[in-house]
Design a protein around this motif. Structure first.
Motif: not given
Length: 573
Positions: A323-325, A479-486, A494-498, A529-539
């Motif tokens: 799930l993407a936010f 591609p999903i979490f690097d801010g420079r790829q927005i 593909y960085n849906y969470a920006f 694991k670090k990115i997961g703490e920000q709850s920007v996706t739900v695997p």
């Protein structure tokens, strides 16, 4: 970055086996000659292998193919500097030399990579393969006329962002040097420790300049592999491959090349493919598929037949459904709302909607459960098997939604298990228990893809998925979490969470400097694991793929790199 729905029908993540109805598992590696067939069971050269696929094998040009590890059918014709290890399971997720003598020699900062070619390499016409041919093969992949391949070279090579290919820029790419016939050197914009993985892409296939026919090259590309194209009908609808007599197993440690001939038939109806493989009559007795899977109903039928069940291959590949936010859309800007949804999700019902536990594995991490990705187990918002509605309600109350919340979930109406209405409905039922009213917004698949990949139209909450171009955390997380790829303008984001977290961006750069792939994998896992703490996706889940093959197929090998039967190892006699 495999982004298309093709992967949804092909491959998934973790270990591999050939599953029998009795519960006994067997998977024959390249040197195990006991798989399939009659007689003494030994794999021998000869016969014809038939490939029945639903996806068209179009644009059969190494510049235009978007494959990793050399693909399956393409890998029989196109060799590259490196390739995937042709072994079953986790061993098959490793990168190994192909045309090159090793995985490449990096400079101290991994911005320069030097490769040396093996001696004795030849094309199907007997002429030698040179480093200049590989340089030209890479260069022609930049031509607008040959679009479709992976985008990495344009981003990684110095000058790649401006180069337009050899048909327009006659001077070639200065960032690729060929000091002699056996040496090729690549100069990169920034450190890239995973360049050996990139060198498995078909864009690294040698192409002699004198034989290049531009867009028509696909009709008869010059083979560097064990098979050559003798017929290409209707743009890959049917490919006929026969032995390349100038290929030698002495300079190819990976491909077995057992069959004399390979008949590839594409664009077939998936139901027809499974029917033919099930019946296994005539040529279909020595047939397989690399892209058509068994659905829940088909799998139930097959599992009840011991003979059919013995011909089901189980494959796993680096892939996640989630799930993407979009935190720029309210109320998803509030971390507590995102966390509440994370707690409320019922993964058991989602797995059932995806076809059951035989076809899906519940996921709580973004990275797939494979060591090559650096998989690190975590569950920051433990929902249990059926969701934690109590915890979700507490978080909603803290966020100011004591009386519940109404939100919209966007999904595709395409009938696949990734973004299907069935999964959306399962989520709707689960979130209702937590006081979340979920309105479903189904879109036609093309409209869905355009909306989620365009920054200005990205929904606040939607079903998404991602597959790896090679088995590492790099093409999965960056591609999903690097801010420079927005990508803020037009499509292609593909960085849906920006997400543009300086610490995440920095860690990506630091990991990219590592040429020790095992050390890099551990760092990717920690970053996940670090990115997961920000709850920007739900695997949600990692798919599992079940594919039938004919009763005369021997030497079944399925790796964690592709998740499908490796044609280069298959024997039919």
């Amino acid at each position: 970055m495999r982004r298309t729905s093709v992967i949804s029908r092909r491959v998934a993540a973790a270990s591999v086996s050939l599953v029998l109805a009795s519960g006994v598992a067997a998977c024959a590696g390249p040197k195990d000659e006991s798989a399939g067939g009659a007689g003494d069971g030994k794999a021998r050269k000869g016969g014809t292998l038939t490939v029945l696929n639903s996806d068209p094998q179009s644009d059969f040009d190494p510049a235009r193919l978007y494959t990793s590890g050399g693909g399956n059918v393409p890998s029989l014709v196109f060799r590259t500097l490196t390739t995937r290890n042709r072994e079953a399971g986790a061993e098959g997720a490793k990168v190994v030399p192909d045309l090159a003598t090793d995985l490449g020699k990096p400079s101290k900062n991994a911005t320069v990579w030097t490769y040396t070619l093996k001696k004795g390499l030849k094309y199907e016409d007997g002429t030698p393969i040179t480093s200049a041919d590989i340089k030209y093969g890479v260069e022609r992949s930049f031509a607008a006329e040959l679009s479709g391949g992976a985008p990495y070279l344009r981003d990684w090579l110095i000058g790649g962002d401006k180069y337009q290919g050899p048909y327009k820029d006659k001077g070639g790419l200065d960032s690729i040097e060929t000091p002699d016939d056996y040496t090729i050197v690549f100069h990169l914009n920034k450190p890239e420790g995973e360049f050996p993985f990139l060198a498995t892409q078909t864009q690294f296939t040698p192409v002699p300049k004198a034989k290049d026919k531009g867009a028509k090259y696909e009709e008869h590309p010059l083979s560097s592999g064990p098979y050559k194209v003798v017929k290409n009908e209707n743009d890959g609808e049917r490919l006929t491959l026969e032995r390349n007599k100038h290929w030698s197993e002495e300079v190819d440690d990976e491909r077995k090349a057992y069959p004399d001939k390979i008949d590839v038939r594409s664009g077939l109806d998936p139901a027809v493919i499974n029917q033919r493989l099930s019946a296994s009559q005539g040529v279909d007795a020595t047939a397989l598929t690399t892209d058509t899977n068994l659905g829940p109903a088909e799998l139930a039928k097959v599992s009840g037949d011991k003979e059919l069940a013995s011909r089901v291959g189980t494959g796993h590949f680096g892939y996640i459904n989630y799930l993407a936010f979009n935190p720029e859309v309210k109320p998803f800007d509030d971390p507590k709302v995102r966390q509440a949804i994370s707690y409320a999700v019922d993964r058991s019902s989602v797995v059932n909607a995806a076809g059951g536990s035989s076809l899906a594995i519940p996921a709580t991490t973004y990275l797939p459960p494979q060591d090559s990705f650096g998989y690190t187990k975590y569950d920051h918002f433990p929902a249990g098997k059926s969701g934690n509605a109590k915890k979700a309600k507490e978080l909603l109350a803290d966020a100011g939604y004591e009386d519940g919340l109404e939100i919209t979930l966007t999904h595709s109406n395409a009938k696949d298990f990734e973004t299907s209405p069935e999964i959306a409905t399962a989520l709707q039922d689960a979130l209702k228990k937590a006081g979340i009213t979920l309105k479903l917004k189904g879109l036609e698949d093309n409209d869905y893809k355009e909306k989620i990949h365009t920054a200005k139209t990205t929904p606040g909450f939607f079903l998404a998925h991602w597959g790896a171009d090679w088995p590492s955390g790099g093409p999965f997380l960056a591609p999903i979490f690097d801010g420079r790829q927005i990508v803020k303008e037009g499509a292609g984001n593909y960085n849906y969470a920006f997400l543009d977290d300086a610490s995440v961006n920095k860690e990506i750069d630091e990991i990219n400097k590592l040429t020790d792939l095992d050390a890099a994998a551990k760092r990717w896992g920690a970053l996940d694991k670090k990115i997961g703490e920000q709850s920007v996706t739900v695997p949600l889940f990692n798919p599992v793929y079940k594919q039938l093959h004919g009763k005369g197929i021997k030497n079944v090998v399925i790796s964690d790199w592709t998740g499908v039967l490796d044609i280069s190892q298959i024997a039919v006699k």
